[in-house]
Design a protein around this motif. Structure first.
Motif, PDB file in Angstrom:
ATOM      1  N   GLY A  21       4.144  11.017  -5.666  1.00  0.00           N
ATOM      2  CA  GLY A  21       4.851  10.443  -6.803  1.00  0.00           C
ATOM      3  C   GLY A  21       4.807   8.925  -6.865  1.00  0.00           C
ATOM      4  N   MET A  22       4.320   8.277  -5.825  1.00  0.00           N
ATOM      5  CA  MET A  22       4.247   6.809  -5.813  1.00  0.00           C
ATOM      6  C   MET A  22       2.880   6.362  -6.308  1.00  0.00           C
ATOM      7  SD  MET A  22       4.628   4.159  -2.581  1.00  0.00           S
ATOM      8  CE  MET A  22       6.408   4.158  -2.528  1.00  0.00           C
ATOM      9  N   SER A  23       2.847   5.263  -7.070  1.00  0.00           N
ATOM     10  CA  SER A  23       1.562   4.740  -7.544  1.00  0.00           C
ATOM     11  C   SER A  23       0.849   4.033  -6.390  1.00  0.00           C
ATOM     12  CB  SER A  23       1.759   3.770  -8.702  1.00  0.00           C
ATOM     13  OG  SER A  23       2.207   2.517  -8.241  1.00  0.00           O
ATOM     14  N   MET A  24      -0.462   3.945  -6.518  1.00  0.00           N
ATOM     15  CA  MET A  24      -1.248   3.269  -5.481  1.00  0.00           C
ATOM     16  C   MET A  24      -0.942   1.772  -5.446  1.00  0.00           C
ATOM     17  SD  MET A  24      -2.736   5.629  -3.944  1.00  0.00           S
ATOM     18  CE  MET A  24      -2.087   7.210  -4.415  1.00  0.00           C
ATOM     19  N   LEU A  25      -0.546   1.200  -6.581  1.00  0.00           N
ATOM     20  CA  LEU A  25      -0.136  -0.201  -6.598  1.00  0.00           C
ATOM     21  C   LEU A  25       1.115  -0.402  -5.753  1.00  0.00           C
ATOM     22  CD1 LEU A  25      -0.322  -3.115  -7.637  1.00  0.00           C
ATOM     23  CD2 LEU A  25       0.970  -2.372  -9.651  1.00  0.00           C
ATOM     24  N   GLU A  26       2.117   0.449  -5.957  1.00  0.00           N
ATOM     25  CA  GLU A  26       3.346   0.364  -5.161  1.00  0.00           C
ATOM     26  C   GLU A  26       3.052   0.560  -3.679  1.00  0.00           C
ATOM     27  OE1 GLU A  26       6.999   2.227  -7.565  1.00  0.00           O
ATOM     28  OE2 GLU A  26       5.233   3.545  -7.484  1.00  0.00           O
ATOM     29  N   ALA A  27       2.205   1.543  -3.379  1.00  0.00           N
ATOM     30  CA  ALA A  27       1.865   1.835  -1.986  1.00  0.00           C
ATOM     31  C   ALA A  27       1.167   0.647  -1.340  1.00  0.00           C
ATOM     32  CB  ALA A  27       0.982   3.081  -1.909  1.00  0.00           C
ATOM     33  N   ALA A  28       0.254   0.014  -2.072  1.00  0.00           N
ATOM     34  CA  ALA A  28      -0.447  -1.155  -1.542  1.00  0.00           C
ATOM     35  C   ALA A  28       0.540  -2.277  -1.249  1.00  0.00           C
ATOM     36  CB  ALA A  28      -1.512  -1.618  -2.528  1.00  0.00           C
ATOM     37  N   HIS A  29       1.462  -2.530  -2.160  1.00  0.00           N
ATOM     38  CA  HIS A  29       2.444  -3.594  -1.956  1.00  0.00           C
ATOM     39  C   HIS A  29       3.349  -3.300  -0.766  1.00  0.00           C
ATOM     40  CE1 HIS A  29       2.183  -5.409  -6.274  1.00  0.00           C
ATOM     41  NE2 HIS A  29       1.083  -5.568  -5.581  1.00  0.00           N
ATOM     42  N   GLU A  30       3.781  -2.053  -0.627  1.00  0.00           N
ATOM     43  CA  GLU A  30       4.666  -1.699   0.492  1.00  0.00           C
ATOM     44  C   GLU A  30       3.968  -1.802   1.842  1.00  0.00           C
ATOM     45  OE1 GLU A  30       6.909   1.868   0.213  1.00  0.00           O
ATOM     46  OE2 GLU A  30       8.023   1.161  -1.530  1.00  0.00           O
TER      47      GLU A  30
END
Length: 174
Positions: A77-86
């Motif tokens: 459910g998480m976007s790859m953009l969010e995952a990259a930032h985290e």
């Protein structure tokens, strides 16, 4: 008329909220929520049966501009953009996922995984037209949402981005 629905909180957690919505707003808002989150609030999908299952994660590998492979675990459910930032991966995302830039451009490295993604919306295609190093398997990281089908996906980060707002600016995630 009062309508209860889920609202997104930090890191893709959901909570109930009550909103005052007009009937035409409810229909539009529900369809957008379902499309972008792969989520349905209908009783037929088991949500009313008290199903509160823990969301899993999938392995994703980012390949940096230097060719370094960075394996991470991404919650469903998480976007790859969010995952990259985290995970402190250098994927810009100047518009913070609002489909107003192409700075989160990634290249899906395997056609098999690219074919598992939904077709890009017209808005995404418009932004991809501005992307540096566009390929057949280019997508915006903010539009790729982790799902079980994407288990093992590999995403390459292009050597450069085009940020028409402020060249060289790298935003910090909230």
């Amino acid at each position: 008329m009062s309508r209860s629905r889920y609202t997104q909180r930090h890191c893709c957690q959901y909570q109930w909220s009550t909103l005052e919505l007009l009937p035409e707003t409810r229909a539009f808002q529900g369809s957008i929520f379902q499309k972008h989150h792969g989520f349905s609030t209908s009783a037929s999908d088991g949500a009313s049966a008290g199903a509160d299952e823990e969301k899993g994660t999938i392995p994703v590998t980012f390949v940096s501009k230097d060719g370094e492979e960075i394996p991470i675990q991404v919650p469903i459910g998480m976007s790859m953009l969010e995952a990259a930032h985290e995970n402190d991966i250098e994927l810009e995302g100047a518009c913070e996922g609002s489909l107003a830039c192409s700075t989160c451009h990634v290249i899906v490295m395997d056609m098999e995984y690219y074919n598992k993604l939904e077709d890009p919306a017209d808005e995404e295609n418009d932004m991809l037209d501005l992307a540096f190093g566009l390929t057949e398997t280019s997508r915006l990281g903010c539009q790729i949402v982790a799902s079980p089908e994407l288990d093992g996906i590999r995403l390459a980060i292009p050597a450069a981005t085009r940020n028409f707002s402020v060249d060289g600016y790298v935003p910090k995630p909230h």
